[in-house]
Design a protein around this motif. Structure first.
Motif, PDB file in Angstrom:
ATOM      1  N   ALA A  21       0.818  -1.211   0.000  1.00  0.00           N
ATOM      2  CA  ALA A  21       0.000   0.000   0.000  1.00  0.00           C
ATOM      3  C   ALA A  21       0.856   1.267   0.000  1.00  0.00           C
ATOM      4  N   VAL A  22       2.106   1.159   0.448  1.00  0.00           N
ATOM      5  CA  VAL A  22       3.005   2.310   0.431  1.00  0.00           C
ATOM      6  C   VAL A  22       3.266   2.739  -1.016  1.00  0.00           C
ATOM      7  N   THR A  23       3.431   1.778  -1.913  1.00  0.00           N
ATOM      8  CA  THR A  23       3.635   2.093  -3.329  1.00  0.00           C
ATOM      9  C   THR A  23       2.405   2.770  -3.916  1.00  0.00           C
ATOM     10  N   VAL A  24       1.226   2.264  -3.584  1.00  0.00           N
ATOM     11  CA  VAL A  24      -0.014   2.882  -4.059  1.00  0.00           C
ATOM     12  C   VAL A  24      -0.095   4.325  -3.550  1.00  0.00           C
ATOM     13  N   SER A  25       0.291   4.545  -2.316  1.00  0.00           N
ATOM     14  CA  SER A  25       0.256   5.885  -1.726  1.00  0.00           C
ATOM     15  C   SER A  25       1.224   6.827  -2.425  1.00  0.00           C
ATOM     16  N   ARG A  26       2.403   6.333  -2.742  1.00  0.00           N
ATOM     17  CA  ARG A  26       3.383   7.162  -3.461  1.00  0.00           C
ATOM     18  C   ARG A  26       2.847   7.595  -4.814  1.00  0.00           C
ATOM     19  N   HIS A  27       2.263   6.657  -5.548  1.00  0.00           N
ATOM     20  CA  HIS A  27       1.710   6.995  -6.865  1.00  0.00           C
ATOM     21  C   HIS A  27       0.544   7.976  -6.734  1.00  0.00           C
ATOM     22  N   THR A  28      -0.278   7.785  -5.724  1.00  0.00           N
ATOM     23  CA  THR A  28      -1.405   8.698  -5.489  1.00  0.00           C
ATOM     24  C   THR A  28      -0.889  10.096  -5.167  1.00  0.00           C
ATOM     25  N   LEU A  29       0.119  10.184  -4.317  1.00  0.00           N
ATOM     26  CA  LEU A  29       0.704  11.480  -3.979  1.00  0.00           C
ATOM     27  C   LEU A  29       1.266  12.153  -5.227  1.00  0.00           C
ATOM     28  N   ARG A  30       1.941  11.397  -6.078  1.00  0.00           N
ATOM     29  CA  ARG A  30       2.477  11.958  -7.330  1.00  0.00           C
ATOM     30  C   ARG A  30       1.356  12.569  -8.168  1.00  0.00           C
ATOM     31  N   LEU A  31       0.244  11.859  -8.284  1.00  0.00           N
ATOM     32  CA  LEU A  31      -0.894  12.376  -9.050  1.00  0.00           C
ATOM     33  C   LEU A  31      -1.460  13.654  -8.433  1.00  0.00           C
ATOM     34  N   ILE A  32      -1.639  13.649  -7.124  1.00  0.00           N
ATOM     35  CA  ILE A  32      -2.179  14.825  -6.437  1.00  0.00           C
ATOM     36  C   ILE A  32      -1.299  16.044  -6.677  1.00  0.00           C
ATOM     37  N   LEU A  33      -0.006  15.883  -6.458  1.00  0.00           N
ATOM     38  CA  LEU A  33       0.901  17.025  -6.592  1.00  0.00           C
ATOM     39  C   LEU A  33       0.996  17.491  -8.046  1.00  0.00           C
ATOM     40  N   THR A  34       0.982  16.572  -8.981  1.00  0.00           N
ATOM     41  CA  THR A  34       1.027  16.938 -10.393  1.00  0.00           C
ATOM     42  C   THR A  34      -0.227  17.710 -10.783  1.00  0.00           C
ATOM     43  N   LEU A  35      -1.388  17.233 -10.353  1.00  0.00           N
ATOM     44  CA  LEU A  35      -2.634  17.917 -10.683  1.00  0.00           C
ATOM     45  C   LEU A  35      -2.734  19.306 -10.068  1.00  0.00           C
ATOM     46  N   HIS A  36      -2.049  19.519  -8.956  1.00  0.00           N
ATOM     47  CA  HIS A  36      -2.060  20.832  -8.309  1.00  0.00           C
ATOM     48  C   HIS A  36      -0.876  21.707  -8.735  1.00  0.00           C
ATOM     49  N   GLY A  37      -0.117  21.248  -9.731  1.00  0.00           N
ATOM     50  CA  GLY A  37       0.983  22.057 -10.242  1.00  0.00           C
ATOM     51  C   GLY A  37       2.202  22.112  -9.350  1.00  0.00           C
ATOM     52  N   LEU A  38       2.378  21.127  -8.494  1.00  0.00           N
ATOM     53  CA  LEU A  38       3.512  21.096  -7.566  1.00  0.00           C
ATOM     54  C   LEU A  38       4.539  20.042  -7.991  1.00  0.00           C
ATOM     55  N   ILE A  39       4.778  19.931  -9.283  1.00  0.00           N
ATOM     56  CA  ILE A  39       5.665  18.901  -9.817  1.00  0.00           C
ATOM     57  C   ILE A  39       7.082  19.014  -9.255  1.00  0.00           C
ATOM     58  N   GLY A  40       7.512  20.219  -8.902  1.00  0.00           N
ATOM     59  CA  GLY A  40       8.849  20.408  -8.334  1.00  0.00           C
ATOM     60  C   GLY A  40       9.042  19.764  -6.977  1.00  0.00           C
ATOM     61  N   LEU A  41       7.953  19.433  -6.298  1.00  0.00           N
ATOM     62  CA  LEU A  41       8.044  18.795  -4.977  1.00  0.00           C
ATOM     63  C   LEU A  41       7.853  17.280  -5.032  1.00  0.00           C
ATOM     64  N   VAL A  42       7.489  16.762  -6.190  1.00  0.00           N
ATOM     65  CA  VAL A  42       7.064  15.355  -6.282  1.00  0.00           C
ATOM     66  C   VAL A  42       8.117  14.379  -5.784  1.00  0.00           C
ATOM     67  N   ASP A  43       9.339  14.463  -6.286  1.00  0.00           N
ATOM     68  CA  ASP A  43      10.341  13.449  -5.945  1.00  0.00           C
ATOM     69  C   ASP A  43      10.639  13.402  -4.448  1.00  0.00           C
ATOM     70  N   VAL A  44      10.881  14.562  -3.864  1.00  0.00           N
ATOM     71  CA  VAL A  44      11.186  14.596  -2.425  1.00  0.00           C
ATOM     72  C   VAL A  44       9.956  14.201  -1.611  1.00  0.00           C
ATOM     73  N   ALA A  45       8.790  14.686  -2.008  1.00  0.00           N
ATOM     74  CA  ALA A  45       7.562  14.367  -1.284  1.00  0.00           C
ATOM     75  C   ALA A  45       7.281  12.864  -1.309  1.00  0.00           C
ATOM     76  N   GLU A  46       7.486  12.230  -2.467  1.00  0.00           N
ATOM     77  CA  GLU A  46       7.282  10.778  -2.570  1.00  0.00           C
ATOM     78  C   GLU A  46       8.228  10.028  -1.634  1.00  0.00           C
ATOM     79  N   LEU A  47       9.478  10.426  -1.628  1.00  0.00           N
ATOM     80  CA  LEU A  47      10.467   9.780  -0.764  1.00  0.00           C
ATOM     81  C   LEU A  47      10.073   9.908   0.705  1.00  0.00           C
ATOM     82  N   LEU A  48       9.701  11.118   1.113  1.00  0.00           N
ATOM     83  CA  LEU A  48       9.350  11.342   2.518  1.00  0.00           C
ATOM     84  C   LEU A  48       8.074  10.604   2.901  1.00  0.00           C
TER      85      LEU A  48
END
Length: 137
Positions: A21-48
């Motif tokens: 489920a951690v992998t599913v959460s990472r992918h979901t977070l990537r989608l959320i941040l991308t849709l909100h225009g926060l692509i610059g935070l995606v990599d670090v946010a996914e890791l954290l």
């Protein structure tokens, strides 16, 4: 791609006690941040998020949740779990070396602007949320 707006928003994704489920959460977070225009935070946010959620799933036997909130130029990522005990202190980078545990929070401390934890009680259930924040520069 939309720009990160000033309007606050919040998402919560409840997950089972399953490391997959951690992998599913990472992918979901990537989608959320991308849709909100926060692509610059995606990599670090996914890791954290992965570090926080992995701890929540590994150290408890109950479901967990990913909580993501945006407001005032700050992204807050939290992992809720049903264990009210505080997380162990993070190791210093000099101590991490070959340690088998304790790296996750050291990584969170190193990459986030600020992090912490707080106890939570909802509907008579005790637990905690371990969180970190990333500010848009």
């Amino acid at each position: 791609m939309p720009e990160a707006g000033n309007e606050p928003w919040e998402y919560c994704l409840y997950i089972p006690n399953d490391l997959r489920a951690v992998t599913v959460s990472r992918h979901t977070l990537r989608l959320i941040l991308t849709l909100h225009g926060l692509i610059g935070l995606v990599d670090v946010a996914e890791l954290l998020a992965a570090e926080l959620l992995s701890n929540a799933v590994r150290h408890t036997k109950r479901p967990a949740a990913l909580r993501v909130r945006w407001g005032s130029g700050v992204l807050r990522i939290g992992a809720w779990d049903a264990d009210p005990e505080p997380p162990g202190p993070p190791l210093d980078w000099e101590e991490v070396g070959e340690a088998e545990e304790g790296r996750g929070l050291a990584l969170v401390r190193a990459c986030a602007d600020v992090w912490g934890w707080q106890p939570l009680t909802r509907n008579g259930n005790r637990g905690k949320v371990v969180w970190c924040e990333l500010a848009v520069a």
